[in-house]
Design a protein around this motif. Structure first.
Motif: not given
Length: 417
Positions: A151-174
């Protein structure tokens, strides 16, 4: 002499009209009723055996969120609908691998049926244990109904990434959506195939491309004396592909747990729209000691680890389980550099999923996220503290089978009714 013979013949004639209770037939009817009811509810890999005053049930739960709601529903069906007055032994499985046993004694069941014991009091008397070796002979040769394999499950996983390593942007968002096809194969075996679809990001590199996520084969075993083993091979997260082997041992005192794992991996990247792989040369591994504190439902994990890029470190996690929500803090030292942060796992809406037919579509049971305080460019340039996961639904709520926690949740569910 003639009179005695006539009396004997009359007795034999009348005896055939007297209803006789045949215990074997009653047991067969009971097992059939239980099996049919559980299968109709949606439980899988159902095996039922009735032995005298004991009812043994083996099942997999792929419809209720978490391990507790399904067990509570099985108890409810047996007690409130079938009115069973036997002791109840539930063996909860995952991919046909036994995880925990839940037992209600006969006298407690009878007291509940006679209304001298409340449902919450009954749930507080449930005996829960990781020790399941004794149930192997019980279910040997018993046919399982509603198999999960294939039997098969098709699961929709959301992926959210926040990164504040840069000086020219508040957050890197994925923000990505990563649907995964999850298929049960045979006992302990499964396949996961995942594709990552980018929705929005302000980053560069592979983030703009549709690319493979986790593509892996998994085989699990359970050995006597509470020893678990899992072997994974394929494409993991954190841009790694390889093989991973892990063992867990849970002593008779279920507050403690010891785990060890090792992996051999290479890089798996998707820059410029091209999937590039390297040889499997990097060895990583970890040894973990876990302690579960029952009063506050605290989980402590102390891990000594060799990370992907050869640095060694130690990490301490403290996780609090608030019902189905898990929130924790962690601190670590790797390559001489300190780090830390927090992590959480929260349930998605929907306590019950649809019954699984050929294919079932839905969200994962939990959303998990981890915040890392150390995010400077120098830290990432040295690749310190990097590790990978071997399944897309890996979090601290999904498979938390600690007996004290399970009993508390059973009592909570009973009190809410």
């Amino acid at each position: 002499m003639v009179l005695r013979r006539n009396v004997y013949l009359i007795f034999l004639f009348l005896w055939q009209f007297v209803p006789v209770k045949v215990s074997g037939q009653v047991a067969v009817d009971m097992t059939g009723d239980v099996s049919n009811l559980l299968v109709q509810t949606g439980f899988e890999d159902v095996a039922v055996m009735c032995d005298g005053d004991a009812l043994y049930i083996n099942y997999s739960d792929n419809i209720y969120r978490g391990p507790v709601r399904g067990a509570f529903e099985v108890f409810r069906l047996l007690l409130d609908e079938l009115k069973t007055d036997k002791s109840i032994h539930l063996l909860l499985q995952e991919d046909c691998i036994p995880q925990v046993a839940l037992v209600l004694q006969e006298d407690q069941v009878v007291a509940y049926l006679n209304k001298t014991l409340s449902l919450a009091e009954l749930m507080s008397s449930v005996r829960i244990s990781y020790d399941t070796d004794e149930y192997g002979p019980v279910f040997k040769g018993i046919k399982r109904e509603n198999h999960s394999a294939g039997k098969i499950d098709l699961v929709l996983y959301p992926q959210i990434t926040l990164n504040n390593s840069w000086m020219d942007k508040l957050y890197g968002v994925i923000f990505n959506i990563a649907p995964a096809v999850e298929v049960g194969l045979w006992k302990g075996a499964s396949f996961t195939g995942q594709v990552i679809f980018p929705i929005w990001n302000n980053m560069t590199g592979e983030m703009d491309y549709v690319r493979p996520g986790m593509l892996l084969f998994r085989q699990e075993y359970r050995f006597p004396k509470n020893v678990f083993m899992a072997f994974n091979i394929g494409n993991f997260n954190a841009s790694r592909m390889g093989a991973d082997l892990s063992f867990r041992y849970i002593p008779a005192h279920d507050r403690w747990e010891v785990g060890i794992n090792g992996g051999l991996t290479g890089s798996s990247t998707f820059y410029s729209g091209k999937w590039e792989l390297s040889e499997w040369r990097r060895f990583s591994g970890a040894v973990t000691f876990r302690y579960n504190e029952p009063f506050y439902n605290l989980q402590f994990d102390l891990t000594g680890q060799r990370y992907i890029y050869g640095d060694y470190g130690v990490r301490l996690d403290c996780t609090r389980h608030f019902g189905e929500v898990s929130v924790g803090l962690y601190g670590m030292l790797s390559g001489g550099e300190p780090n830390g942060g927090f992590h959480l796992a929260v349930p998605f809406p929907g306590k019950k999923r649809m019954k699984r037919r050929a294919v079932r579509l839905g969200l994962p049971e939990y959303f998990d996220w981890e915040y890392e305080a150390q995010s400077g460019n120098e830290y990432f340039a040295r690749h310190l503290g990097r590790s990978y996961e071997t399944r897309p639904d890996e979090n601290r709520s999904q498979r938390y089978y600690n007996p004290s926690y399970l009993k508390e949740m059973l009592i909570k569910l009973a009190s809410e009714r």
